[in-house]
Design a protein around this motif. Sequence first.
Motif, short mmCIF file in Angstrom:
data_model
loop_
_atom_site.label_atom_id
_atom_site.label_comp_id
_atom_site.label_asym_id
_atom_site.label_seq_id
_atom_site.Cartn_x
_atom_site.Cartn_y
_atom_site.Cartn_z
N SER A 194 -8.34 -1.22 1.94
CA SER A 194 -9.50 -1.62 1.35
C SER A 194 -9.52 -2.55 0.07
O SER A 194 -10.31 -3.62 0.04
CB SER A 194 -10.27 -0.50 0.75
OG SER A 194 -10.38 0.35 2.22
N ILE A 195 -8.44 -2.26 -0.83
CA ILE A 195 -8.35 -3.33 -1.72
C ILE A 195 -8.05 -4.71 -1.38
O ILE A 195 -8.58 -5.88 -1.82
CB ILE A 195 -7.15 -2.86 -2.82
CG1 ILE A 195 -7.72 -1.50 -3.47
CG2 ILE A 195 -6.91 -3.84 -3.87
CD1 ILE A 195 -6.61 -0.60 -4.27
N GLU A 234 0.59 6.62 6.42
CA GLU A 234 -0.34 6.35 5.70
C GLU A 234 -1.65 5.79 6.40
O GLU A 234 -3.06 6.14 6.16
CB GLU A 234 -0.33 4.98 4.89
CG GLU A 234 -1.27 4.58 3.89
CD GLU A 234 -0.81 3.30 3.07
OE1 GLU A 234 -1.65 2.95 1.89
OE2 GLU A 234 0.07 2.58 3.45
N SER A 283 0.88 -1.22 0.00
CA SER A 283 -0.10 -0.06 0.03
C SER A 283 0.84 1.37 0.03
O SER A 283 0.43 2.37 -0.57
CB SER A 283 -0.88 -0.16 1.32
OG SER A 283 -2.00 1.03 1.01
N TRP A 295 -1.76 -5.18 -6.83
CA TRP A 295 -2.50 -3.89 -7.31
C TRP A 295 -1.52 -2.81 -7.54
O TRP A 295 -0.47 -2.81 -6.95
CB TRP A 295 -3.30 -3.53 -6.04
CG TRP A 295 -4.41 -2.70 -6.48
CD1 TRP A 295 -4.56 -1.29 -6.50
CD2 TRP A 295 -5.76 -3.10 -7.38
NE1 TRP A 295 -5.99 -0.97 -7.03
CE2 TRP A 295 -6.79 -2.18 -7.55
CE3 TRP A 295 -6.24 -4.55 -7.30
CZ2 TRP A 295 -7.76 -2.29 -7.87
CZ3 TRP A 295 -7.56 -4.81 -8.02
CH2 TRP A 295 -8.31 -3.45 -8.33
N SER A 343 -9.55 6.09 5.11
CA SER A 343 -10.14 4.90 4.24
C SER A 343 -9.65 3.44 4.92
O SER A 343 -10.30 2.56 5.14
CB SER A 343 -9.56 4.85 3.02
OG SER A 343 -8.35 5.14 2.83
N ASN A 344 -8.31 3.77 5.84
CA ASN A 344 -7.65 2.78 6.41
C ASN A 344 -8.93 2.24 7.73
O ASN A 344 -9.10 1.06 7.82
CB ASN A 344 -6.16 2.83 6.93
CG ASN A 344 -5.26 2.79 5.97
OD1 ASN A 344 -5.38 1.90 5.08
ND2 ASN A 344 -4.32 4.04 5.79
N THR A 378 -0.16 0.73 -6.56
CA THR A 378 -0.65 1.76 -5.42
C THR A 378 0.29 3.12 -5.66
O THR A 378 1.32 2.95 -6.43
CB THR A 378 -0.28 1.07 -4.24
OG1 THR A 378 0.92 0.52 -4.14
CG2 THR A 378 -1.28 -0.11 -4.11
N CYS A 405 -0.88 -7.23 3.04
CA CYS A 405 -1.03 -5.75 2.85
C CYS A 405 0.15 -5.11 3.86
O CYS A 405 0.03 -5.13 5.17
CB CYS A 405 -2.30 -5.32 2.94
SG CYS A 405 -2.63 -3.40 2.80
N GLU A 422 -4.83 8.26 6.81
CA GLU A 422 -5.70 8.28 5.82
C GLU A 422 -7.30 7.55 6.66
O GLU A 422 -7.02 6.28 6.94
CB GLU A 422 -5.55 7.50 4.54
CG GLU A 422 -4.50 8.07 3.99
CD GLU A 422 -4.65 9.38 2.92
OE1 GLU A 422 -5.87 9.62 3.11
OE2 GLU A 422 -3.79 10.03 2.57
N HIS A 463 -5.29 3.47 -0.08
CA HIS A 463 -6.25 2.72 -0.86
C HIS A 463 -6.14 0.96 -0.65
O HIS A 463 -6.92 0.20 -0.90
CB HIS A 463 -5.98 2.93 -2.36
CG HIS A 463 -6.44 4.07 -2.54
ND1 HIS A 463 -6.29 4.84 -4.05
CD2 HIS A 463 -6.82 5.16 -1.95
CE1 HIS A 463 -6.97 6.02 -3.82
NE2 HIS A 463 -7.20 6.25 -2.86
N SER A 468 -1.17 6.12 -4.58
CA SER A 468 -2.22 7.16 -3.56
C SER A 468 -2.44 6.30 -2.25
O SER A 468 -3.00 5.59 -2.31
CB SER A 468 -3.53 7.26 -4.46
OG SER A 468 -3.10 7.86 -5.84
#
Length: 270
Positions: free
Chosen positions: A120-121, A146, A63, A110, A151-152, A112, A140, A149, A117, A114
């Motif tokens: 969640s991915i 990070e 990530s 993935w 979203s985590n 990465t 992950c 953020e 993210h 940004s």
Amino acid sequence: MSIKMTITQKARLNVVRTAREASSVHFGGCFSVMEILAAYYGPVIRNEIAFKEFIARDTLILSKGHCGLAVYSLLAGIGIVSSETLASYCKDGGAFMGHIKQDPALGIGWSTGSLGHGLSISLGLAGALRFMGAKGRIVCILGDGEMHEGSNWEALLHLSHDDHFPLTIILDNNQFLSLGRTQDIRPLEPIHKKIEDFGIACVTVDGHDIAAVEQAMRQGEQSGRALFINANTLKGKGISFTEGVPEWHAKRASEAELQRMEAELTGAAA
């Protein structure tokens, strides 16, 4: 010299030598995550499993994608990535960009960069494995900055409701952001307690102790549930003048600085 030191010193040396041709490199985060990566790839390093078989089972989501050079450098150190391919890093038409990209041939799940993210991915990918009844695990790797953020924390909130996922989360808790200490800018600690307060299993380890990280990862695999590993590390680990120095978050090193790094690493491996 132990195998652990040989692999991680070689990988750090690959970072340094690649940096000679790159415009700028995230030295601090690449150096702090190196033992975590060595633990992840441990079965391959010890020849317990073929690389293709390993990546068919487990998937890596870095990530903190700005430190992709660490992954490529370690894979070059164990012969998965050629020196010629590594040398194309950040060059026009090269195989690797400054931030890590999705690459099934390398087991990277993935693209990465940004921040915020990847978790969640990873949760979604782990959910797909569970739905299909497939073997394997998603790993992950997050950075401590990070964790600012939101979203985590949304992903962690979901795990607090349902943690039956083949997912290992490793926090590269290297104590520094680009401008200073994490605790001075926006404190995360006590991160272990915060994760446990979500009802998620958490273990704290020395992130530069490969055996300790591997043991924690096995614990997650055996539990059949998600596990959060708080890996305490040090930004810039392995070079005397980069350890704990924020300016080495991302920097174009001078030739003199690169030579100093090479001297320290080759001396440590001698």
